[in-house]
Write an enzyme that holds these catalytic residues in place. Structure first.
Site, PDB file in Angstrom:
ATOM      1  N   CYS A  76      11.036  15.556   6.902  1.00  0.00           N
ATOM      2  CA  CYS A  76       9.525  15.712   6.677  1.00  0.00           C
ATOM      3  C   CYS A  76       9.352  17.279   6.938  1.00  0.00           C
ATOM      4  CB  CYS A  76       8.906  15.130   8.135  1.00  0.00           C
ATOM      5  SG  CYS A  76       8.564  13.612   8.040  1.00  0.00           S
ATOM      6  N   ASP A 128       5.543   3.143  28.506  1.00  0.00           N
ATOM      7  CA  ASP A 128       6.317   3.767  29.381  1.00  0.00           C
ATOM      8  C   ASP A 128       5.656   3.674  30.742  1.00  0.00           C
ATOM      9  OD1 ASP A 128       8.440   5.329  30.612  1.00  0.00           O
ATOM     10  OD2 ASP A 128       6.944   7.075  30.359  1.00  0.00           O
TER      11      ASP A 128
END
Length: 165
Positions: A76, A128
């Site tokens: 990227c 998380d």
């Protein structure tokens, strides 16, 4: 079928040269879902989570991920994003949080990967923060839903097909 742009004539991976492309306004939108127990969703929406505002933390994590996309995805391009938004929408009827992201810039290459990084990181952050109360959460549906700008123009996913256009 189009050729893979990140593979050269000898089959080697490389970063695409975008220097000759026109600078245009480019926008990409992505989404993901985090399914959970009803009690977990209530904990998040009711503000009772001991770690604080789960949705706010996931939003900031998604924004940060969009800005760091080129550090995570090897080919990227580093991009100068002009706008990143991350919305986390509780969907009580389906016991999930819908994550919708948008990335925008004026540049020579698209921002689909940045939008996907934002959505996936927001989902992972939500997991998380809530895994102590719900280890069985499911992250699903990560996809680009819209892309604008560049030579290929405007594309929107065809939701009437259920999957892909």
């Amino acid at each position: 079928m189009s050729q893979l742009t990140h593979i050269d004539n000898q089959g080697h991976a490389h970063m695409v040269d975008v220097s000759e492309k026109d600078v245009t306004t480019r926008v990409a939108r992505a989404e993901a879902f985090v399914e959970m127990l009803p009690s977990t969703l209530e904990l998040i929406t009711g503000g009772g989570h001991k770690k604080g505002d789960v949705l706010a933390v996931a939003r900031i994590a998604g924004i940060q991920a969009a800005k760091k996309c080129s550090d995570l995805i090897p080919l990227c391009h580093p991009l100068m994003l002009s706008k990143v938004s991350v919305d986390l929408i509780p969907d009580v009827a389906n016991n999930r949080v819908c994550i919708q992201t948008m990335c925008k810039l004026n540049g020579r290459t698209g921002v689909e990967m940045e939008a996907l990084c934002a959505a996936s990181t927001a989902a992972l952050t939500l997991y998380d923060m809530c895994k102590a109360v719900d280890r069985g959460m499911i992250i699903s549906g990560l996809r680009v839903v819209e892309k604008q700008g560049g030579k290929s123009g405007h594309w929107v996913i065809d939701t009437t097909l259920g999957e892909r256009a």
